[in-house]
Design a protein around this motif. Sequence first.
Motif, PDB file in Angstrom:
ATOM      1  N   ARG A 162      27.480 -10.381 -25.136  1.00 53.04           N
ATOM      2  CA  ARG A 162      28.659  -9.940 -24.380  1.00 53.04           C
ATOM      3  C   ARG A 162      28.279  -8.805 -23.444  1.00 53.04           C
ATOM      4  N   HIS A 163      28.946  -8.783 -22.298  1.00 54.50           N
ATOM      5  CA  HIS A 163      28.802  -7.675 -21.346  1.00 54.50           C
ATOM      6  C   HIS A 163      29.961  -7.809 -20.370  1.00 54.50           C
ATOM      7  N   PRO A 164      30.628  -6.686 -20.055  1.00 55.93           N
ATOM      8  CA  PRO A 164      31.785  -6.815 -19.140  1.00 55.93           C
ATOM      9  C   PRO A 164      31.408  -7.356 -17.771  1.00 55.93           C
ATOM     10  N   ALA A 165      30.141  -7.195 -17.372  1.00 56.54           N
ATOM     11  CA  ALA A 165      29.731  -7.685 -16.046  1.00 56.54           C
ATOM     12  C   ALA A 165      28.768  -8.857 -16.180  1.00 56.54           C
ATOM     13  N   LEU A 166      28.924  -9.654 -17.223  1.00 62.96           N
ATOM     14  CA  LEU A 166      27.984 -10.754 -17.467  1.00 62.96           C
ATOM     15  C   LEU A 166      27.886 -11.693 -16.260  1.00 62.96           C
ATOM     16  N   GLY A 167      29.033 -12.026 -15.678  1.00 64.97           N
ATOM     17  CA  GLY A 167      29.039 -12.938 -14.529  1.00 64.97           C
ATOM     18  C   GLY A 167      28.252 -12.366 -13.362  1.00 64.97           C
ATOM     19  N   GLN A 168      28.473 -11.090 -13.076  1.00 66.44           N
ATOM     20  CA  GLN A 168      27.760 -10.463 -11.952  1.00 66.44           C
ATOM     21  C   GLN A 168      26.258 -10.417 -12.235  1.00 66.44           C
ATOM     22  N   MET A 169      25.914 -10.120 -13.481  1.00 68.66           N
ATOM     23  CA  MET A 169      24.494 -10.061 -13.839  1.00 68.66           C
ATOM     24  C   MET A 169      23.827 -11.429 -13.638  1.00 68.66           C
ATOM     25  N   ALA A 170      24.527 -12.476 -14.064  1.00 69.90           N
ATOM     26  CA  ALA A 170      23.968 -13.825 -13.936  1.00 69.90           C
ATOM     27  C   ALA A 170      23.863 -14.234 -12.467  1.00 69.90           C
ATOM     28  N   ARG A 171      24.880 -13.907 -11.685  1.00 68.59           N
ATOM     29  CA  ARG A 171      24.869 -14.268 -10.261  1.00 68.59           C
ATOM     30  C   ARG A 171      23.729 -13.545  -9.529  1.00 68.59           C
ATOM     31  N   ALA A 172      23.569 -12.239  -9.851  1.00 64.06           N
ATOM     32  CA  ALA A 172      22.520 -11.466  -9.188  1.00 64.06           C
ATOM     33  C   ALA A 172      21.145 -12.018  -9.565  1.00 64.06           C
ATOM     34  N   ARG A 173      20.975 -12.372 -10.833  1.00 67.47           N
ATOM     35  CA  ARG A 173      19.689 -12.934 -11.279  1.00 67.47           C
ATOM     36  C   ARG A 173      19.457 -14.296 -10.607  1.00 67.47           C
ATOM     37  N   ALA A 174      20.524 -15.077 -10.454  1.00 68.89           N
ATOM     38  CA  ALA A 174      20.393 -16.382  -9.787  1.00 68.89           C
ATOM     39  C   ALA A 174      19.935 -16.195  -8.343  1.00 68.89           C
ATOM     40  N   LEU A 175      20.524 -15.217  -7.672  1.00 71.14           N
ATOM     41  CA  LEU A 175      20.147 -14.960  -6.281  1.00 71.14           C
ATOM     42  C   LEU A 175      18.688 -14.505  -6.206  1.00 71.14           C
ATOM     43  N   PHE A 176      18.290 -13.682  -7.172  1.00 74.57           N
ATOM     44  CA  PHE A 176      16.896 -13.231  -7.211  1.00 74.57           C
ATOM     45  C   PHE A 176      15.946 -14.437  -7.362  1.00 74.57           C
ATOM     46  N   LEU A 177      16.285 -15.342  -8.262  1.00 76.84           N
ATOM     47  CA  LEU A 177      15.445 -16.531  -8.466  1.00 76.84           C
ATOM     48  C   LEU A 177      15.399 -17.374  -7.191  1.00 76.84           C
ATOM     49  N   HIS A 178      16.544 -17.441  -6.499  1.00 77.91           N
ATOM     50  CA  HIS A 178      16.613 -18.205  -5.242  1.00 77.91           C
ATOM     51  C   HIS A 178      15.685 -17.577  -4.203  1.00 77.91           C
ATOM     52  N   VAL A 179      15.779 -16.246  -4.059  1.00 82.80           N
ATOM     53  CA  VAL A 179      14.944 -15.542  -3.065  1.00 82.80           C
ATOM     54  C   VAL A 179      13.469 -15.703  -3.433  1.00 82.80           C
ATOM     55  N   SER A 180      13.212 -15.567  -4.721  1.00 85.73           N
ATOM     56  CA  SER A 180      11.827 -15.662  -5.188  1.00 85.73           C
ATOM     57  C   SER A 180      11.235 -17.039  -4.853  1.00 85.73           C
ATOM     58  N   GLY A 181      12.031 -18.095  -5.066  1.00 83.91           N
ATOM     59  CA  GLY A 181      11.575 -19.450  -4.763  1.00 83.91           C
ATOM     60  C   GLY A 181      11.382 -19.651  -3.273  1.00 83.91           C
ATOM     61  N   LEU A 182      12.319 -19.100  -2.500  1.00 82.36           N
ATOM     62  CA  LEU A 182      12.252 -19.242  -1.040  1.00 82.36           C
ATOM     63  C   LEU A 182      11.021 -18.514  -0.482  1.00 82.36           C
ATOM     64  N   ARG A 183      10.771 -17.339  -1.006  1.00 83.35           N
ATOM     65  CA  ARG A 183       9.642 -16.532  -0.539  1.00 83.35           C
ATOM     66  C   ARG A 183       8.326 -17.282  -0.745  1.00 83.35           C
ATOM     67  N   ALA A 184       8.263 -17.992  -1.854  1.00 83.01           N
ATOM     68  CA  ALA A 184       7.018 -18.709  -2.155  1.00 83.01           C
ATOM     69  C   ALA A 184       6.744 -19.838  -1.162  1.00 83.01           C
ATOM     70  N   THR A 185       7.765 -20.251  -0.416  1.00 85.38           N
ATOM     71  CA  THR A 185       7.569 -21.351   0.542  1.00 85.38           C
ATOM     72  C   THR A 185       7.175 -20.849   1.934  1.00 85.38           C
ATOM     73  N   LEU A 186       7.240 -19.515   2.138  1.00 86.13           N
ATOM     74  CA  LEU A 186       6.968 -18.998   3.485  1.00 86.13           C
ATOM     75  C   LEU A 186       5.467 -19.015   3.787  1.00 86.13           C
ATOM     76  N   PRO A 187       5.124 -19.237   5.049  1.00 91.59           N
ATOM     77  CA  PRO A 187       3.703 -19.276   5.396  1.00 91.59           C
ATOM     78  C   PRO A 187       3.031 -17.914   5.275  1.00 91.59           C
ATOM     79  N   ALA A 188       3.802 -16.838   5.482  1.00 93.63           N
ATOM     80  CA  ALA A 188       3.236 -15.482   5.356  1.00 93.63           C
ATOM     81  C   ALA A 188       4.062 -14.734   4.317  1.00 93.63           C
ATOM     82  N   PRO A 189       3.446 -13.884   3.495  1.00 96.06           N
ATOM     83  CA  PRO A 189       4.214 -13.196   2.454  1.00 96.06           C
ATOM     84  C   PRO A 189       5.281 -12.275   3.051  1.00 96.06           C
TER      85      PRO A 189
END
Length: 362
Positions: A292-319
């Motif tokens: 339980r956490h009062p901001a569980l949804g926000q924590m999950a959304r922020a982590r999801a966005l981080f994973l998205h950015v992380s995946g996207l970054r790995a596809t770029l030709p330059a770091p």
Amino acid sequence: MRLVPAKPTPSRPDMAARFAHPEPSRQPRPPVFPVFLPQAGCPGCCLYCNQPAQTGQALLSATDAPLSDVLARARADVLARPEAAGPVELAFYGGTFTALPAPWPERFLDLAAELRALGRVCRVRCSTRPDAVTPALLADLRARGLDLVELGVQSFQDAALAASRRGYDGATALGACRMVAEAGFSLGVQLLPGLPGMSGPEGVEDFARDVAAVAGLAPGGAPELVRLYPCLVLEGTGLAELWRAGAYAPWELPATVDALARALLTLWGAGVPAARVGLVEQAGLRILAGPRHPALGQMARARALFLHVSGLRATLPAPARTLFVPPRWQGEVLGQGNELAKDYAGLGLKVELWAEAEFGLG
Ligand code: SF4
């Protein structure tokens, strides 16, 4: 948002990856007006469920008097809303609506139709169990004006469903989702990661399979919404007894946030928004254990966005070295108390705010 190797200049625009938040945009909806029918129509009390504590309302027996009271109160409460506030979506929650004894589903839907004719209700939804729907019943309820059916699926995994004593299997749950969509309803799906029978890394994989099954309903039977409620041990439930006896261990919070984040990415990728992540903690709800956490949804959304950015970054030709973010997304990106700043730093990414106009959004 933009991922760039260095501050972009007109001569280096090609080095930037520009992307929108991966969550599908949601249609504007009327406010939901809940009418609680705590445990009415349910075949018994499920292992993890404590509707009085979750809804703040006493259990209803299926006798006429309490249901008549709920009906009368719902009519009075909807009519008491200022007309200028516009119509609501009437939601029959907290029980198994499609298994209410006759003629109660009809009576509640007649009330909804009456309020719809007065312009006070514009949409009607209910919650129910996957084993409490049939094509004939759904066709009847659709003809009576029901618009959306939320199924308390909880899981599609046979072992978890059996350990949680739900009384149906995964095939029944999946069949019910398809049946609801084929009957012309909007579909809602509720999942409970961390149920008994879903422990450890295998349990996390089971949850990922559940989410993939929901995403697999798209596009034809795509849910309008999904609710993700990590399993909590509530006082007064059978699960509390199991937990006290050492026979059930809930998920830990960090693993739950990570699993929810991965679930959100899968759902968003299929165009399915999550209407809710984590239980709303009503006053009087005693949570003994669980993630339980009062901001569980926000924590999950922020982590999801981080994973998205992380995946996207790995596809770029330059770091990429910098992530530029419009100010309104700052909390979404960095999370509660900037908790993800160190994770972005670990990727070698600096997060900087840019005015919306810089993205062509202003
Ligand atoms: S069917 Fe749903 S509302 Fe009814 S007891 Fe089980 S979990 Fe609670």
